[in-house]
Design an enzyme around this catalytic site. Structure first.
Site, PDB file in Angstrom:
ATOM      1  N   GLN A  78      56.708  -3.996   5.115  1.00  0.00           N
ATOM      2  CA  GLN A  78      57.932  -4.949   5.053  1.00  0.00           C
ATOM      3  C   GLN A  78      57.235  -6.228   5.482  1.00  0.00           C
ATOM      4  O   GLN A  78      57.972  -7.355   4.880  1.00  0.00           O
ATOM      5  CB  GLN A  78      59.015  -4.522   5.961  1.00  0.00           C
ATOM      6  N   ASP A 123      67.169  -2.683  15.272  1.00  0.00           N
ATOM      7  CA  ASP A 123      67.791  -1.592  14.738  1.00  0.00           C
ATOM      8  C   ASP A 123      68.783  -0.973  15.652  1.00  0.00           C
ATOM      9  O   ASP A 123      69.858  -0.651  15.231  1.00  0.00           O
ATOM     10  CB  ASP A 123      66.734  -0.554  14.196  1.00  0.00           C
ATOM     11  N   ASN A 180      63.309  -0.831  17.011  1.00  0.00           N
ATOM     12  CA  ASN A 180      62.880  -1.902  16.040  1.00  0.00           C
ATOM     13  C   ASN A 180      61.633  -1.065  15.090  1.00  0.00           C
ATOM     14  O   ASN A 180      61.228   0.175  15.748  1.00  0.00           O
ATOM     15  CB  ASN A 180      62.544  -3.336  16.042  1.00  0.00           C
ATOM     16  N   ARG A 185      67.316  -2.269   2.829  1.00  0.00           N
ATOM     17  CA  ARG A 185      66.942  -1.777   4.270  1.00  0.00           C
ATOM     18  C   ARG A 185      66.958  -2.924   5.080  1.00  0.00           C
ATOM     19  O   ARG A 185      67.329  -4.211   4.722  1.00  0.00           O
ATOM     20  CB  ARG A 185      65.614  -1.306   4.205  1.00  0.00           C
ATOM     21  N   GLY A 186      66.897  -2.662   6.323  1.00  0.00           N
ATOM     22  CA  GLY A 186      66.930  -3.868   7.241  1.00  0.00           C
ATOM     23  C   GLY A 186      68.620  -3.493   7.954  1.00  0.00           C
ATOM     24  O   GLY A 186      69.522  -3.251   7.125  1.00  0.00           O
ATOM     25  N   ALA A 187      68.553  -3.373   9.220  1.00  0.00           N
ATOM     26  CA  ALA A 187      69.795  -2.940   9.912  1.00  0.00           C
ATOM     27  C   ALA A 187      71.288  -3.446   9.321  1.00  0.00           C
ATOM     28  O   ALA A 187      72.241  -2.621   8.945  1.00  0.00           O
ATOM     29  CB  ALA A 187      69.847  -2.883  11.367  1.00  0.00           C
TER      30      ALA A 187
HETATM   31  O1  MRU Z   1      62.964   0.667   7.843  1.00  0.00           O
HETATM   32  P1  MRU Z   1      63.460  -0.645   7.647  1.00  0.00           P
HETATM   33  O2  MRU Z   1      62.944  -1.412   6.870  1.00  0.00           O
HETATM   34  O3  MRU Z   1      65.020  -0.720   7.536  1.00  0.00           O
HETATM   35  O4  MRU Z   1      63.383  -1.334   9.395  1.00  0.00           O
HETATM   36  C1  MRU Z   1      63.886  -2.507   9.548  1.00  0.00           C
HETATM   37  C2  MRU Z   1      63.576  -3.126  10.852  1.00  0.00           C
HETATM   38  O5  MRU Z   1      62.933  -2.653  11.661  1.00  0.00           O
HETATM   39  C3  MRU Z   1      64.099  -4.732  11.108  1.00  0.00           C
HETATM   40  O6  MRU Z   1      63.469  -5.165  11.832  1.00  0.00           O
HETATM   41  C4  MRU Z   1      65.426  -4.395  11.653  1.00  0.00           C
HETATM   42  O7  MRU Z   1      66.202  -3.745  10.924  1.00  0.00           O
HETATM   43  C5  MRU Z   1      66.246  -5.705  11.995  1.00  0.00           C
HETATM   44  S1  MRU Z   1      66.718  -6.479  10.385  1.00  0.00           S
HETATM   45  C6  MRU Z   1      67.479  -7.870  10.759  1.00  0.00           C
END
Ligand code: MRU
Length: 366
Positions: free
Chosen positions: A196, A237, A247, A46-48
């Site tokens: 997270q 995101d 985000n 996860r994380g964009a």
């Molecule tokens: O649902 P997730 O854990 O994928 O969400 C992640 C986030 O919102 C992060 O802050 C975002 O993707 C930036 S990661 C560099």
């Protein structure tokens, strides 16, 4: 880094299973497109930016074993895989940036050998991962200048190494500033419902020797009011043309609290997160995930069975609450319409135009 978020291992993609952290560091193998899709959908990765890199390899995995010399058939199988991968999660722009980059390889290929086209696709996925590492480094370099010794910085969710193929976006800024000798400490908000902040950011910062204090999301206002936070930095995101930023859910209220307490609020993100096809954040598709994540987060029920639950995974912070957006090209300040324009068409939503991802304002079931 004492761990590797994702790595290409010759014929499979290896990922650290983020649903098991911080308890166990288990690496899992994605051997086909379904494995990659499921890992993204269930947030094992996860994380964009990390989602984007996993999707690029996922698309390749989907055609890796195709045994056909018929280039038309190959293209049509590829298109199905690309569409499938783009359906894994709706909000992170990087997922679509990755699939588009892979699509571009197929579009511009004018040979006849499907084996050569496969090679070109793998090369692109590897490049996409490498590029992400470089983007993280550059973001860290530019952002570090905004921080000084003695800063106590709040971050929400995880925008660190676990969220990218490199050092992270928001956390890369912190790692970079600390490498330059600045004594900075962190506060991580726990980030309900998926935790997270507690499970990933607190773990990652500890692993890397960064002093970190964990607080519940509901404590942010009072900790700010007590004067214990003097900067906020988060990832993104998807960022619309006017700077509105999607985000992790909860970011918007942190940004409002930062405004009230006159604390600078920074967003750190690579250009692969921008979506210039969307004028404002109102058009960003917001993923709505299963209510189980709220009433049964990782353990026994914490709410009565059958209670109605609303679980949007992201929110949109309006541009006027953002002090600056840190990208690989430098620090952009308001008005973002103008300062982000240098990213130009490269960051436009191609998938939206090709019909793979809709940019209409809506909440989507995860
Ligand atoms: O649902 P997730 O854990 O994928 O969400 C992640 C986030 O919102 C992060 O802050 C975002 O993707 C930036 S990661 C560099």
């Amino acid at each position: 880094m004492r761990f590797r978020t994702l790595a290409w291992k010759g014929n499979y993609l290896e990922l650290i299973d983020q649903t098991l952290l911080p308890g166990k560091a288990v690496y899992l193998k994605c051997r086909n497109a379904e494995d990659a899709w499921k890992a993204i959908r269930t947030m094992k990765v996860r994380g964009a930016p990390a989602i984007g890199v996993a999707a690029a390899f996922g698309v390749y995995l989907g055609v890796m074993r195709l045994r056909t010399e018929d280039i038309r058939k190959f293209r049509s199988e590829f298109a199905k895989t690309a569409k499938y991968m783009a359906s894994a999660r709706p909000t992170a722009r990087n997922l679509f940036s990755a699939v588009e980059a892979m699509e571009e390889v197929v579009k511009s290929f004018n040979g006849r050998s499907t084996e050569l086209l496969k090679k070109a696709l793998l090369k692109k996925a590897v490049e996409f991962a490498k590029q992400d590492e470089e983007l993280c480094r550059a973001i860290g370099r530019h952002g570090a200048k905004l921080f000084k010794s003695g800063d106590c910085v709040l971050t929400h969710c995880n925008a660190g190494a676990l969220a990218t193929a490199g050092m992270g976006t928001a956390l890369s800024v912190i790692y970079s500033a600390r490498r330059a000798g600045k004594k900075i400490e962190m506060i991580a908000s726990e980030t309900r419902p998926f935790l997270q902040g507690a499970r990933l950011t607190a773990w990652e910062l500890k692993e890397n020797g960064v002093p970190v204090t964990l607080i519940c999301d509901s404590m942010v206002g009072s900790v700010m009011r007590a004067g214990r936070i003097n900067r906020v930095i988060v990832g993104a995101d998807r960022i619309a043309a006017n700077g509105d930023t999607a985000n992790k859910i909860g970011t918007y209220q942190v940004a409002e609290l930062a405004r009230i307490h006159k604390i600078p609020f920074y967003v750190a993100a690579p250009s692969t997160t921008f979506d210039f096809s969307l004028k404002t954040g109102k058009e960003i598709p917001i993923e709505v995930r299963d209510g189980k994540e709220v009433y049964q987060a990782f353990s026994r029920p914490t709410a009565p069975k059958g209670v109605r639950i609303f679980n949007p995974a992201f929110d949109v912070t309006p541009a006027h609450l953002i002090t600056a957006i840190i990208t690989e090209k430098g620090v952009s300040r308001p008005p973002y319409q103008k300062s982000l324009a240098r990213f130009g068409r490269a960051a436009s939503g191609g998938l939206k135009r090709s019909g793979l991802a809709s940019g209409r304002a809506r909440l989507r079931r995860g």
